[in-house]
Write a protein that holds these residues in place. Structure first.
Motif, PDB file in Angstrom:
ATOM      1  N   ARG A   1      -4.167   6.508  -0.887  1.00 16.17           N
ATOM      2  CA  ARG A   1      -4.439   5.573   0.208  1.00 16.17           C
ATOM      3  C   ARG A   1      -5.759   5.921   0.890  1.00 16.17           C
ATOM      4  N   LYS A   2      -6.014   7.208   1.078  1.00 15.92           N
ATOM      5  CA  LYS A   2      -7.285   7.624   1.680  1.00 15.92           C
ATOM      6  C   LYS A   2      -8.464   7.159   0.829  1.00 15.92           C
TER       7      LYS A   2
ATOM      8  N   ASN B   1       4.957  -0.846   2.407  1.00 11.49           N
ATOM      9  CA  ASN B   1       4.599   0.523   2.032  1.00 11.49           C
ATOM     10  C   ASN B   1       5.491   1.057   0.933  1.00 11.49           C
TER      11      ASN B   1
ATOM     12  N   PHE C   1      -8.494   4.625  -1.349  1.00 12.58           N
ATOM     13  CA  PHE C   1      -8.554   3.158  -1.252  1.00 12.58           C
ATOM     14  C   PHE C   1      -9.205   2.733   0.063  1.00 12.58           C
ATOM     15  N   ASN C   2      -8.755   3.333   1.160  1.00 17.04           N
ATOM     16  CA  ASN C   2      -9.300   2.956   2.468  1.00 17.04           C
ATOM     17  C   ASN C   2     -10.800   3.195   2.559  1.00 17.04           C
TER      18      ASN C   2
ATOM     19  N   GLU D   1      -8.531   5.814   8.072  1.00 18.35           N
ATOM     20  CA  GLU D   1      -7.150   5.447   8.399  1.00 18.35           C
ATOM     21  C   GLU D   1      -6.961   5.148   9.881  1.00 18.35           C
TER      22      GLU D   1
ATOM     23  N   GLU E   1       0.823  -1.192   0.000  1.00 21.05           N
ATOM     24  CA  GLU E   1       0.000   0.000   0.000  1.00 21.05           C
ATOM     25  C   GLU E   1       0.864   1.252   0.000  1.00 21.05           C
ATOM     26  N   PHE E   2       0.230   2.384  -0.274  1.00 17.50           N
ATOM     27  CA  PHE E   2       0.920   3.659  -0.237  1.00 17.50           C
ATOM     28  C   PHE E   2       1.072   4.101   1.214  1.00 17.50           C
ATOM     29  N   GLU E   3       2.039   4.971   1.459  1.00 22.42           N
ATOM     30  CA  GLU E   3       2.283   5.481   2.808  1.00 22.42           C
ATOM     31  C   GLU E   3       1.050   6.187   3.354  1.00 22.42           C
ATOM     32  N   SER E   4       0.935   6.170   4.663  1.00 23.18           N
ATOM     33  CA  SER E   4      -0.171   6.846   5.341  1.00 23.18           C
ATOM     34  C   SER E   4      -0.167   8.329   5.004  1.00 23.18           C
TER      35      SER E   4
ATOM     36  N   THR F   1      -1.275   9.687   2.154  1.00 22.23           N
ATOM     37  CA  THR F   1      -1.359   9.979   0.727  1.00 22.23           C
ATOM     38  C   THR F   1      -2.824   9.936   0.281  1.00 22.23           C
TER      39      THR F   1
END
Length: 112
Positions: free
Chosen positions: A41-42, A74, A44-45, A53, A33-36, A38
């Protein structure tokens, strides 16, 4: 969602992806996954995992503390994600719409 899988017909459901990224196992696949923090990632989550998150991090901390699972690997940007996926067989990760998918990676899920 794309994967580096020898099985070119591999398809995953939303619930399988959620399970995989929340610490479950699935046919030997390893999530990336991408780093927290980004944007991707938001997205996707919220759209795929269905949790913010903070809830995901809390759950993963509990899983890690109890020794039941480790968090996904990550990466910090799209290029790193593509490179990681190509270099690691059985890895699965997500890319934004419009990203060119190189040979060797298979699209396994499309979020609409």
């Amino acid at each position: 969602m794309v994967a580096n899988s020898a099985e070119s017909t591999l398809q995953l459901s939303k619930s399988e992806i959620r399970n995989l990224f929340m610490g479950g196992s699935l046919d030997g696949l390893s999530p990336v996954e991408f780093e927290s923090g980004t944007h991707i990632r938001k997205v996707f989550n919220t759209q795929v995992i269905g949790l913010p998150e903070s809830r995901i991090q809390s759950f993963r901390a509990q899983m890690r503390f109890s020794g039941r699972s480790n968090p996904p690997s990550n990466v910090s940007n799209i290029e790193e994600m593509v490179t990681f996926l190509i270099e690691h067989e059985s890895s699965v990760g997500y890319l934004p719409e419009g990203t060119s998918i190189p040979n060797g990676l298979t699209v396994v899920y499309i979020s609409i």
